[in-house]
Design an enzyme around this catalytic site. Structure first.
Site, short mmCIF file in Angstrom:
data_model
loop_
_atom_site.label_atom_id
_atom_site.label_comp_id
_atom_site.label_asym_id
_atom_site.label_seq_id
_atom_site.Cartn_x
_atom_site.Cartn_y
_atom_site.Cartn_z
N LYS A 188 28.92 51.26 32.02
CA LYS A 188 30.27 51.29 32.59
C LYS A 188 31.29 51.67 31.52
O LYS A 188 31.33 51.05 30.45
CB LYS A 188 30.61 49.91 33.18
N ASN A 207 39.25 43.37 27.17
CA ASN A 207 39.62 42.00 26.82
C ASN A 207 38.68 41.29 25.86
O ASN A 207 38.85 40.11 25.60
CB ASN A 207 39.79 41.19 28.11
N THR A 208 37.66 42.01 25.38
CA THR A 208 36.81 41.47 24.33
C THR A 208 37.05 42.36 23.10
O THR A 208 36.72 43.54 23.15
CB THR A 208 35.33 41.50 24.76
N LEU A 244 34.36 39.85 39.99
CA LEU A 244 34.83 38.90 41.01
C LEU A 244 33.90 37.69 41.03
O LEU A 244 34.35 36.55 41.12
CB LEU A 244 34.86 39.57 42.39
N PHE A 293 35.89 37.73 29.88
CA PHE A 293 34.48 37.34 30.15
C PHE A 293 34.31 35.82 30.20
O PHE A 293 33.41 35.26 29.57
CB PHE A 293 33.51 37.90 29.09
N SER A 333 35.28 46.69 28.84
CA SER A 333 36.33 45.72 29.10
C SER A 333 37.32 45.74 27.94
O SER A 333 36.92 45.73 26.78
CB SER A 333 35.74 44.31 29.23
N SER A 381 40.15 45.52 43.28
CA SER A 381 41.54 45.21 43.64
C SER A 381 41.82 45.49 45.12
O SER A 381 42.52 44.72 45.78
CB SER A 381 42.51 46.02 42.78
N ASN A 399 44.61 41.93 34.30
CA ASN A 399 43.82 40.76 33.92
C ASN A 399 43.41 40.83 32.47
O ASN A 399 43.16 41.90 31.92
CB ASN A 399 42.60 40.60 34.84
N ASN A 411 36.29 51.26 34.40
CA ASN A 411 36.84 49.91 34.25
C ASN A 411 38.38 49.97 34.37
O ASN A 411 38.91 50.98 34.81
CB ASN A 411 36.40 49.35 32.88
C1 LIG Z 1 40.35 40.11 37.60
C2 LIG Z 1 39.38 41.20 37.22
C3 LIG Z 1 38.25 40.88 36.48
C4 LIG Z 1 37.34 41.89 36.13
N1 LIG Z 1 36.22 41.56 35.43
C5 LIG Z 1 35.31 42.52 35.13
C6 LIG Z 1 34.10 42.19 34.47
O1 LIG Z 1 33.83 41.01 34.17
N2 LIG Z 1 33.25 43.18 34.19
C7 LIG Z 1 33.47 44.49 34.54
O2 LIG Z 1 32.64 45.36 34.27
N3 LIG Z 1 34.62 44.83 35.18
C8 LIG Z 1 35.52 43.88 35.49
N4 LIG Z 1 36.66 44.23 36.16
C9 LIG Z 1 36.91 45.65 36.47
C10 LIG Z 1 36.51 46.04 37.90
O3 LIG Z 1 35.13 45.85 38.09
C11 LIG Z 1 36.88 47.51 38.19
O4 LIG Z 1 36.13 48.34 37.34
C12 LIG Z 1 38.37 47.79 37.97
O5 LIG Z 1 39.15 46.72 38.40
C13 LIG Z 1 38.83 49.05 38.69
O6 LIG Z 1 38.60 48.95 40.07
P1 LIG Z 1 39.73 48.48 41.13
O7 LIG Z 1 40.93 49.34 40.89
O8 LIG Z 1 39.08 48.69 42.48
O9 LIG Z 1 40.01 47.06 40.84
C14 LIG Z 1 37.59 43.25 36.52
C15 LIG Z 1 38.74 43.55 37.27
C16 LIG Z 1 39.63 42.55 37.63
C17 LIG Z 1 40.85 42.92 38.44
#
Ligand SMILES: Cc1cc2nc3c(=O)[nH]c(=O)nc-3n(C[C@H](O)[C@H](O)[C@H](O)COP(=O)(O)O)c2cc1C
Length: 339
Positions: free
Chosen positions: A216, A176-177, A63, A114, A174, A318, A110, A245
C-alpha cells in the site's frame, strides 16, 4: 436509515462515535441482525491476484484494526474486508484527540498511529471467521522498531497471519508512524521487498498455499517516484498495489478549523490525487500487477472512475463513514454497469 443514525453519531466525539458504531455492528452481528437491515448488494465476481472476489468493493484498512468486527462488517455487502494495520506488539497509538471530521469537506484527518492490540489478538479473532468474502490482513511495524529493523516486524506479522489471510498488505504509507514512508524509496524498498518475497516463499512451502502480498502506497509521490516504485514492484513480482493511503496535503480543506491538525487527510479531497496515482501506476505496470484503488470514493461514480483509471478493485473508508452501507451497493452497481 443510516442518515438518521449518522445525525446522532456525528454529534459525538469522532473516536467515541467510531467505537460506538463498531460495537453496535458487533452486537447486531451476534444477533444475526446485520444482513437483514443492510442493502442487498448484487454480487458480480472478479478474479484478482488469483482470488475470486464476490464483488469489487472492499472496506479499506484502519476501521477494524484488530479484526474484532469483520464478520459484522462483511455482512454489510463488502466483497472484501481489509483488517489492520496490525503490528507485532500491542501499542496505544498517539494521544487523543487524533481523529477529526471535516464534515463540510466530506473528509477526515487522522493521526491514530497504529493503535492496535497486537497481531496475536487479531489472529485469535480471525480463527473465528464467519465472513465468506475475501479477507485481507494489513500489517505494519511497531513505532518503537527502528527503521532498519522494519523487515523483522513485517516478517513476524506475515508468519502469524499467513494461514488466515486471503491476501496480506504491507503498509509502508501511513504518515503517522515516523519514518514509515521512507520504506517506499530506494534501497530501503529493495531490502524490504526482497525480504518479504523470501518470507512469502518460505510460508508458501510451509503451508502449501500461495497467499498474495500487496503493497500500500501514499498519494504524495511524484510521477518519477511512482514510476520507480512500479519498476521495483515488477522486479520483485509483488502481487498487488493498493493506491492510496491518506495524504499530507491540505488542498481542499483550507477553510476547515482542523486544517492545521497533523495527520493524514482522507475522503473527498484525496480523490483526484489518488486517481492520478492509479493512472501513472497503471501505465507503468501494464496490467502485470493489479491495482486496488482507494481514496475519496464518496459515490458510485467515484468508484467507477477508479476502475476506469486502471484499478481492478476499490476500497472505501471515509465514504463509508459519511454515506454508510448504501455506498457499498452504489459502488458495486456503478462498477458492474461500467464494465
Ligand atoms: C481513521 C483512519 C484510520 C486509518 N488507518 C489505516 C491503517 O491502519 N492502515 C492503512 O493502511 N490505512 C489506514 N487508513 C487509510 C484508509 O485505509 C484509506 O487508504 C484512506 O483513508 C483513503 O481512503 P478514503 O478516502 O476512502 O478514506 C486510515 C484512514 C482513516 C480515515
Amino acid at each position: 436509515m443510516y442518515k438518521y443514525l449518522r445525525n446522532l453519531l456525528f454529534r459525538l466525539d469522532p473516536e467515541v462515535s467510531h467505537e460506538l458504531s463498531l460495537d453496535m455492528i458487533g452486537a447486531a452481528e451476534r444477533l444475526h441482525l446485520v444482513k437483514p437491515f443492510a442493502p442487498e448488494v448484487d454480487n458480480d465476481p472478479v478474479e484478482v491476484m488469483g482470488i475470486r472476489f464476490p464483488n469489487a468493493v472492499g472496506l479499506a484498512a484502519g476501521l477494524d484494526k484488530n479484526g474484532d468486527y469483520f464478520n459484522g462488517l462483511g455482512d454489510l455487502g463488502f466483497g472484501f474486508v481489509e483488517i489492520g494495520t496490525v503490528t507485532p506488539l500491542a501499542q496505544p497509538g498517539n494521544p487523543q484527540p487524533r481523529l477529526f471530521r471535516l464534515t463540510e469537506e466530506q473528509a477526515i484527518i487522522n493521526r491514530m498511529g497504529f493503535n492496535n492490540k497486537g497481531v496475536e489478538h487479531l489472529v485469535e479473532n480471525v480463527k473465528r471467521r464467519r465472513f465468506t468474502g475475501v479477507l485481507g490482513i494489513n500489517i505494519g511495524k511497531n513505532k518503537a522498531t527502528e527503521e532498519e529493523h522494519a523487515l523483522r516486524d513485517y516478517e513476524i506479522c506475515m508468519e502469524a497471519v499467513y494461514p488466515y489471510a486471503d491476501y496480506i498488505t504491507i503498509n509502508i504509507s501511513s504518515p503517522n508512524t515516523p519514518g514509515l514512508r521512507n520504506l517506499q524509496f530506494g534501497e530501503a524498498l529493495n531490502v524490504l521487498l526482497e525480504g518479504i518475497k523470501r518470507k512469502q516463499g518460505e510460508l508458501y512451502s510451509k503451508h502449501g498455499k500461495y497467499k498474495p502480498v500487496a503493497v500500500k502506497i501514499a498519494p504524495d509521490m511524484s510521477e518519477e517516484e511512482l514510476a520507480q516504485v512500479a519498476a521495483t514492484f515488477l522486479h520483485y513480482e509483488i502481487d498487488g498495489v493498493i493506491a492510496t493511503n491518506t495524504t499530507l496535503s491540505r488542498e481542499g480543506v483550507e477553510n476547515s478549523e482542523y486544517k492545521d491538525e497533523a495527520g493524514g487527510l482522507s475522503g473527498r479531497p484525496v480523490r483526484e490525487k489518488s486517481t492520478a496515482a492509479i493512472k501513472v501506476l497503471a501505465e507503468h505496470l501494464k496490467g502485470k500487477i493489479p491495482i486496488i484503488g482507494v481514496g475519496g470514493i464518496m459515490t458510485g461514480e467515484d468508484a467507477a472512475e477508479k476502475i476506469k483509471a486502471g484499478a481492478s478493485l476499490v476500497q472505501i473508508y471515509s465514504g463509508f463513514i459519511y454515506r454508510g452501507p448504501e455506498l457499498v451497493k452504489e459502488a458495486a452497481e456503478a462498477i458492474s454497469s461500467a464494465s
